[in-house]
Design a protein around this motif. Structure first.
Motif, short mmCIF file in Angstrom:
data_model
loop_
_atom_site.label_atom_id
_atom_site.label_comp_id
_atom_site.label_asym_id
_atom_site.label_seq_id
_atom_site.Cartn_x
_atom_site.Cartn_y
_atom_site.Cartn_z
N LEU A 1 0.83 -1.20 0.00
CA LEU A 1 0.00 0.00 0.00
C LEU A 1 0.86 1.25 0.00
N LEU A 2 1.94 1.22 0.76
CA LEU A 2 2.87 2.35 0.75
C LEU A 2 3.51 2.50 -0.63
N GLY A 3 3.87 1.38 -1.24
CA GLY A 3 4.45 1.41 -2.58
C GLY A 3 3.47 1.97 -3.60
N ILE A 4 2.20 1.63 -3.46
CA ILE A 4 1.17 2.15 -4.37
C ILE A 4 1.06 3.66 -4.21
N GLU A 5 1.01 4.12 -2.97
CA GLU A 5 0.94 5.57 -2.75
C GLU A 5 2.16 6.27 -3.33
N MET A 6 3.33 5.73 -3.08
CA MET A 6 4.55 6.35 -3.60
C MET A 6 4.53 6.41 -5.13
N GLU A 7 4.05 5.36 -5.75
CA GLU A 7 4.02 5.33 -7.21
C GLU A 7 2.98 6.30 -7.76
N LEU A 8 1.82 6.41 -7.12
CA LEU A 8 0.83 7.41 -7.54
C LEU A 8 1.44 8.81 -7.49
N GLN B 1 4.71 9.46 -7.65
CA GLN B 1 5.81 9.50 -8.63
C GLN B 1 5.30 9.81 -10.04
N ILE B 2 4.17 9.22 -10.42
CA ILE B 2 3.67 9.44 -11.78
C ILE B 2 2.79 10.69 -11.87
N GLY B 3 2.66 11.41 -10.75
CA GLY B 3 2.00 12.70 -10.76
C GLY B 3 0.48 12.67 -10.74
N VAL B 4 -0.11 11.59 -10.23
CA VAL B 4 -1.57 11.52 -10.20
C VAL B 4 -2.15 11.57 -8.78
N TRP B 5 -1.28 11.69 -7.76
CA TRP B 5 -1.75 11.81 -6.39
C TRP B 5 -2.46 13.16 -6.25
N GLU B 6 -3.64 13.14 -5.67
CA GLU B 6 -4.42 14.37 -5.55
C GLU B 6 -4.46 14.86 -4.12
N ARG B 7 -4.37 16.15 -3.95
CA ARG B 7 -4.38 16.74 -2.62
C ARG B 7 -5.80 16.89 -2.08
N GLU B 8 -6.75 17.09 -2.99
CA GLU B 8 -8.13 17.30 -2.56
C GLU B 8 -9.00 16.11 -2.92
N ARG B 9 -9.85 15.77 -1.99
CA ARG B 9 -10.78 14.66 -2.18
C ARG B 9 -11.88 15.07 -3.17
N PRO B 10 -12.28 14.17 -4.06
CA PRO B 10 -13.40 14.48 -4.95
C PRO B 10 -14.68 14.71 -4.14
N THR C 1 -7.20 6.16 -11.02
CA THR C 1 -6.19 6.49 -10.01
C THR C 1 -6.82 7.17 -8.80
N GLN C 2 -7.92 7.92 -9.01
CA GLN C 2 -8.64 8.50 -7.87
C GLN C 2 -9.27 7.38 -7.05
N TRP C 3 -9.84 6.39 -7.73
CA TRP C 3 -10.44 5.27 -7.02
C TRP C 3 -9.38 4.55 -6.18
N ILE C 4 -8.19 4.34 -6.74
CA ILE C 4 -7.12 3.69 -5.97
C ILE C 4 -6.82 4.51 -4.72
N GLN C 5 -6.64 5.82 -4.90
CA GLN C 5 -6.26 6.68 -3.79
C GLN C 5 -7.36 6.83 -2.74
N LEU D 1 3.29 0.78 -10.75
CA LEU D 1 2.02 0.76 -10.03
C LEU D 1 1.30 -0.57 -10.28
N ILE D 2 1.30 -1.01 -11.51
CA ILE D 2 0.67 -2.29 -11.86
C ILE D 2 1.35 -3.43 -11.10
N ARG D 3 2.68 -3.41 -11.01
CA ARG D 3 3.39 -4.47 -10.27
C ARG D 3 3.01 -4.46 -8.79
N GLU D 4 2.89 -3.28 -8.20
CA GLU D 4 2.47 -3.21 -6.78
C GLU D 4 1.06 -3.75 -6.61
N LEU D 5 0.17 -3.42 -7.54
CA LEU D 5 -1.20 -3.92 -7.47
C LEU D 5 -1.25 -5.42 -7.68
N GLU D 6 -0.40 -5.94 -8.57
CA GLU D 6 -0.31 -7.40 -8.77
C GLU D 6 0.13 -8.08 -7.48
N ALA D 7 1.09 -7.47 -6.79
CA ALA D 7 1.56 -8.05 -5.52
C ALA D 7 0.44 -8.11 -4.50
#
Length: 111
Positions: A15-22, A24-33, A52-56, A97-103
């Motif tokens: 889960l930490l790796g997923i957050e870090m990768e989101l 890293q690829i610039g899709v982490w959002e500061r505000e909640r939808p 990516t919002q659903w993941i986060q 990100l896909i590899r982290e989700l596969e794990a």
């Protein structure tokens, strides 16, 4: 057989790796939808959120609550194929990100 605490720790690491990768690829959002974006009846809230919002905001938040509260982990997961589809044809590859989700999928599905 793998100890459930060990699996939980490994899932938490993923889960930490997923957050870090989101991030890293610039899709982490500061505000909640907006709240109504989460009322979708579609899988992954595809009609109201970017994947990516659903993941986060759905997957990571729910999984963190499960782990923090000591609840049993889900017995199956199949998020990586959706991530592969989402990133197909996009400028960012999403491969890490896909590899982290596969794990996570493998850990939760007992493989």
């Amino acid at each position: 057989m793998t100890d459930s605490g060990d699996v939980t720790g490994r899932v938490a690491d993923c889960l930490l790796g997923i957050e870090m990768e989101l991030r890293q690829i610039g899709v982490w959002e500061r505000e909640r939808p907006p709240a109504d974006a989460f009322t979708s009846s579609e899988p992954f809230c595809l009609d109201t959120l970017a994947f990516t919002q659903w993941i986060q905001f759905v997957f990571l938040e729910r999984m963190k609550l499960i782990i923090e509260n000591g609840h049993p982990l889900p017995l199956v997961s199949g998020i990586a194929p959706m991530a592969e589809e989402y990133f197909r044809g996009r400028p960012e590859s999403g491969q890490r990100l896909i590899r982290e989700l596969e794990a996570v999928d493998q850990l939760l599905s007992g493989r």
